[in-house]
Design a protein around this motif. Structure first.
Motif, PDB file in Angstrom:
ATOM      1  N   LEU A  96      -6.558  -7.941  -2.979  1.00 40.57           N
ATOM      2  CA  LEU A  96      -5.531  -7.402  -2.076  1.00 40.57           C
ATOM      3  C   LEU A  96      -6.090  -6.820  -0.789  1.00 40.57           C
ATOM      4  O   LEU A  96      -5.315  -6.513   0.125  1.00 40.57           O
ATOM      5  CB  LEU A  96      -4.730  -6.303  -2.803  1.00 40.57           C
ATOM      6  CG  LEU A  96      -4.065  -6.690  -4.133  1.00 40.57           C
ATOM      7  CD1 LEU A  96      -3.317  -5.492  -4.710  1.00 40.57           C
ATOM      8  CD2 LEU A  96      -3.106  -7.860  -3.938  1.00 40.57           C
ATOM      9  N   MET A 134      -4.163  -2.409   0.872  1.00 41.15           N
ATOM     10  CA  MET A 134      -3.085  -2.658  -0.089  1.00 41.15           C
ATOM     11  C   MET A 134      -3.531  -2.361  -1.530  1.00 41.15           C
ATOM     12  O   MET A 134      -2.717  -1.982  -2.376  1.00 41.15           O
ATOM     13  CB  MET A 134      -2.589  -4.111   0.019  1.00 41.15           C
ATOM     14  CG  MET A 134      -1.818  -4.371   1.272  1.00 41.15           C
ATOM     15  SD  MET A 134      -0.310  -3.355   1.362  1.00 41.15           S
ATOM     16  CE  MET A 134      -0.685  -2.283   2.724  1.00 41.15           C
ATOM     17  N   CYS A 194      -1.409  -0.068  -4.133  1.00 43.80           N
ATOM     18  CA  CYS A 194      -1.023  -0.529  -5.482  1.00 43.80           C
ATOM     19  C   CYS A 194      -1.649   0.351  -6.561  1.00 43.80           C
ATOM     20  O   CYS A 194      -1.019   0.595  -7.600  1.00 43.80           O
ATOM     21  CB  CYS A 194      -1.378  -2.003  -5.671  1.00 43.80           C
ATOM     22  SG  CYS A 194      -0.359  -3.054  -4.604  1.00 43.80           S
ATOM     23  N   LEU A 229       0.329   3.207  -7.876  1.00 47.83           N
ATOM     24  CA  LEU A 229       1.389   2.993  -8.884  1.00 47.83           C
ATOM     25  C   LEU A 229       1.061   3.688 -10.198  1.00 47.83           C
ATOM     26  O   LEU A 229       1.963   4.039 -10.961  1.00 47.83           O
ATOM     27  CB  LEU A 229       1.596   1.499  -9.132  1.00 47.83           C
ATOM     28  CG  LEU A 229       2.343   0.718  -8.051  1.00 47.83           C
ATOM     29  CD1 LEU A 229       2.234  -0.778  -8.317  1.00 47.83           C
ATOM     30  CD2 LEU A 229       3.809   1.145  -8.001  1.00 47.83           C
ATOM     31  N   SER A 261       2.265  -9.663 -10.879  1.00 44.71           N
ATOM     32  CA  SER A 261       1.863  -8.679 -11.886  1.00 44.71           C
ATOM     33  C   SER A 261       2.994  -7.675 -12.016  1.00 44.71           C
ATOM     34  O   SER A 261       3.624  -7.319 -11.014  1.00 44.71           O
ATOM     35  CB  SER A 261       0.573  -7.977 -11.435  1.00 44.71           C
ATOM     36  OG  SER A 261       0.242  -6.931 -12.327  1.00 44.71           O
ATOM     37  N   GLN A 266       3.881  -3.884 -13.254  1.00 42.83           N
ATOM     38  CA  GLN A 266       3.275  -2.590 -13.613  1.00 42.83           C
ATOM     39  C   GLN A 266       4.237  -1.468 -13.281  1.00 42.83           C
ATOM     40  O   GLN A 266       4.762  -1.419 -12.174  1.00 42.83           O
ATOM     41  CB  GLN A 266       2.017  -2.331 -12.799  1.00 42.83           C
ATOM     42  CG  GLN A 266       1.035  -3.441 -12.749  1.00 42.83           C
ATOM     43  CD  GLN A 266      -0.055  -3.173 -11.716  1.00 42.83           C
ATOM     44  OE1 GLN A 266      -0.256  -2.067 -11.254  1.00 42.83           O
ATOM     45  NE2 GLN A 266      -0.761  -4.227 -11.362  1.00 42.83           N
ATOM     46  N   LEU A 283       4.689  -6.934  -8.505  1.00 45.60           N
ATOM     47  CA  LEU A 283       3.811  -7.302  -7.383  1.00 45.60           C
ATOM     48  C   LEU A 283       3.754  -8.818  -7.323  1.00 45.60           C
ATOM     49  O   LEU A 283       3.611  -9.477  -8.364  1.00 45.60           O
ATOM     50  CB  LEU A 283       2.397  -6.793  -7.626  1.00 45.60           C
ATOM     51  CG  LEU A 283       2.044  -5.339  -7.324  1.00 45.60           C
ATOM     52  CD1 LEU A 283       2.886  -4.387  -8.127  1.00 45.60           C
ATOM     53  CD2 LEU A 283       0.572  -5.096  -7.620  1.00 45.60           C
ATOM     54  N   ALA A 291       1.938   5.377  -1.645  1.00 47.34           N
ATOM     55  CA  ALA A 291       2.396   4.505  -2.745  1.00 47.34           C
ATOM     56  C   ALA A 291       3.604   3.700  -2.263  1.00 47.34           C
ATOM     57  O   ALA A 291       4.258   4.087  -1.290  1.00 47.34           O
ATOM     58  CB  ALA A 291       2.779   5.364  -3.948  1.00 47.34           C
ATOM     59  N   PRO A 292       3.934   2.597  -2.944  1.00 52.03           N
ATOM     60  CA  PRO A 292       5.122   1.843  -2.538  1.00 52.03           C
ATOM     61  C   PRO A 292       6.357   2.754  -2.549  1.00 52.03           C
ATOM     62  O   PRO A 292       6.567   3.504  -3.499  1.00 52.03           O
ATOM     63  CB  PRO A 292       5.243   0.758  -3.620  1.00 52.03           C
ATOM     64  CG  PRO A 292       3.858   0.614  -4.166  1.00 52.03           C
ATOM     65  CD  PRO A 292       3.241   1.967  -4.091  1.00 52.03           C
ATOM     66  N   GLY A 334      10.318  -0.733  -2.617  1.00 47.19           N
ATOM     67  CA  GLY A 334       9.149  -1.585  -2.375  1.00 47.19           C
ATOM     68  C   GLY A 334       8.913  -1.934  -0.921  1.00 47.19           C
ATOM     69  O   GLY A 334       9.424  -1.281  -0.007  1.00 47.19           O
ATOM     70  N   LEU A 358       2.116 -10.092   0.514  1.00 51.09           N
ATOM     71  CA  LEU A 358       2.188  -9.277  -0.709  1.00 51.09           C
ATOM     72  C   LEU A 358       3.551  -8.607  -0.741  1.00 51.09           C
ATOM     73  O   LEU A 358       4.009  -8.074   0.267  1.00 51.09           O
ATOM     74  CB  LEU A 358       1.098  -8.193  -0.679  1.00 51.09           C
ATOM     75  CG  LEU A 358       1.227  -7.071  -1.718  1.00 51.09           C
ATOM     76  CD1 LEU A 358       0.960  -7.595  -3.129  1.00 51.09           C
ATOM     77  CD2 LEU A 358       0.260  -5.916  -1.399  1.00 51.09           C
ATOM     78  N   VAL A 381       6.003  -5.871  -3.077  1.00 48.71           N
ATOM     79  CA  VAL A 381       6.307  -5.026  -4.231  1.00 48.71           C
ATOM     80  C   VAL A 381       7.829  -4.917  -4.270  1.00 48.71           C
ATOM     81  O   VAL A 381       8.443  -4.389  -3.329  1.00 48.71           O
ATOM     82  CB  VAL A 381       5.658  -3.632  -4.100  1.00 48.71           C
ATOM     83  CG1 VAL A 381       6.055  -2.754  -5.280  1.00 48.71           C
ATOM     84  CG2 VAL A 381       4.145  -3.745  -4.009  1.00 48.71           C
TER      85      VAL A 381
END
Ligand SMILES: Cc1cc2nc3c(=O)[nH]c(=O)nc-3n(C[C@H](O)[C@H](O)[C@H](O)COP(=O)(O)OP(=O)(O)OC[C@H]3O[C@@H](n4cnc5c(N)ncnc54)[C@H](O)[C@@H]3O)c2cc1C
Length: 394
Positions: free
Chosen positions: A182, A186, A190, A193, A317, A319, A324, A347-348, A352, A367, A369
């Motif tokens: 990433l 980024m 992530c 999270l 992914s 999480q 993501l 953080a996101p 997102g 990318l 989220v």
């Protein structure tokens, strides 16, 4: 070709078998797999299967009707231990041999291990049997879980363990996980999270030893700290399953070396999925494992490279309730622009974001989220930009 053998009875192996029949191969099809199971899907193993939200029947990649239609000989629970390319023979662990005209190598990768993994309570997460064992252990009341490795599988496992109410610490040797995938900026967003799951993240220190007599009791770190642990999950990456090909004529280097049509130096041998280094790149992504077999099989049946694989790499992914998604090929030095949504406290943000990686005014990767729709549009744009130019109509 009268016989084609697929070694590896999982995702890319199944897709290769489907392609063989779809592309008109009507000879003998043999599928060899060392696991006792019919093909199943791995992504849920660290996600819904681990939390108990999905059961084993949701993992199946095929059903009785399809397997009957494939008309294949399934040799399951037996490993291939060698390839005699000159004699066109696959040697099996139980002493049998399979004579074959064509071979699809689809043997995937195995979880890397640490010394001390024979202690009770220490797990890896690659196979259904691994996931069954870990899931069973997580049902025995509150556990102190240490996840070694903050990559995607480590992060997903930590997220699932936290969702089940366990106290979780993730140990990552690098200052920040996921940088190769990433980029630093980024990867940091992530990694934040983990806060959503109240998971402790310990970075920049590696594991010195696992402690315990019969069962694991603690993990000591290279900085001297000791983390008490009832369960340890080792998520430190995977190595391609090429050992059985060591004395074959094939070139091996972190995978089976293939051209960009999945063809090895031998035109009658192709490789697909996590085990294959295709045009210099070995991907461990679900989508690559399902996209490569089409070209690989076309080339195998043609006896030369008539089709190449040029997809835009893609993976996802899940999480801490966030999805993501990443597509493209980023490079060190690409700039990152947030084009939708945002980042709060590193953080996101709620809802997102969508981030574009750029170089020389061009988008190299994207990318998301929790922004699946704009992500899919951006992914399509990347695919269009990567497609070979069509000759102009006259
Ligand atoms: C827990 C987990 C979660 C994942 N989540 C995601 C995700 O969210 N998104 C994503 O994009 N990707 C994800 N992946 C990666 C994705 O599942 C893999 O890229 C995919 O499974 C690769 O398929 P494959 O068929 O190449 O290899 P595998 O699925 O590894 O299958 C290879 C098979 O060959 C067998 N085999 C090995 N050696 C031999 C031998 N000598 N003889 C016979 N058989 C042999 C193996 O036992 C195995 O059954 C995840 C992987 C794991 C483990």
């Amino acid at each position: 070709m009268r016989t084609v053998t697929v070694v590896g009875a999982s995702l890319s192996g199944l897709y290769a078998a489907r392609e063989l029949r779809a592309q008109g191969f009507d000879g003998r099809l043999v599928i060899v797999g060392d696991e006792p199971h019919r093909p199943y899907d791995r992504p849920p193993l660290s996600k819904d299967f681990l939390t108990g939200a999905a059961d084993e029947d949701r993992l199946a990649l095929t059903d009785a009707e399809e397997t009957a239609g494939l008309d294949a000989e399934w040799l399951l629970g037996v490993r291939a231990r060698g390839l005699d390319a000159r004699a066109r023979t696959v040697l099996l662990g139980d002493g049998r041999t399979v004579s074959t005209d064509g071979l699809v190598i689809a043997t995937g990768a195995s979880a890397r291990r640490l010394p001390g993994e024979d202690l009770t309570g220490v797990h890896t997460l690659r196979t259904l049997d691994d996931a069954r064992a870990l899931r069973e252990e997580l049902t025995r009341g509150p556990r102190r879980v240490v996840v070694i490795g903050g990559g995607f599988i480590g992060a997903e496992t930590a997220s699932s363990c936290a969702a089940l109410g366990h106290a979780v610490t993730v140990v990552e040797a690098a200052p920040l996980a996921l940088v190769p995938q990433l980029g630093t900026e980024m990867a940091a967003v992530c990694a934040a999270l983990h806060r959503r799951g109240s998971v402790d993240l310990v970075t920049g220190t590696s594991v010195a030893a696992l402690h315990g007599t019969a069962a694991v009791t603690a993990v000591t770190l290279s900085d001297g700290r000791a983390l008490p642990a009832d369960v340890v999950v080792v998520g430190i990456g995977a190595t391609p399953n090429t050992g059985w090909l060591a004395s074959s004529a094939l070139a091996l280097h972190d995978g089976v070396l293939c051209n960009d049509g999945c063809v090895t130096a031998l035109p009658e041998v192709v490789a697909v999925g996590d085990v294959a280094r295709v045009g210099g790149v070995r991907a461990e992504h679900w989508t690559s494992a399902t996209e490569q077999p089409r070209a690989a099989v076309a080339n195998l049946l043609a006896g030369r490279t008539v089709e190449t694989v040029r997809p835009v790499p893609y993976f996802w992914s899940d999480q801490y309730g966030a999805r993501l998604q990443f597509a493209g090929r980023r490079q060190e030095g690409d700039t990152v622009q947030i084009t939708e949504g945002g980042i709060t406290d590193g953080a996101p943000a709620e809802g997102g974001f969508l981030a574009r990686y750029e170089r020389d005014g061009r988008t190299t990767a994207v990318l998301s989220v929790d922004r699946p729709r704009p992500f899919m549009r951006a992914r399509r744009e990347l695919a269009r930009a990567a497609a070979p130019a069509q000759p102009a109509a006259s």
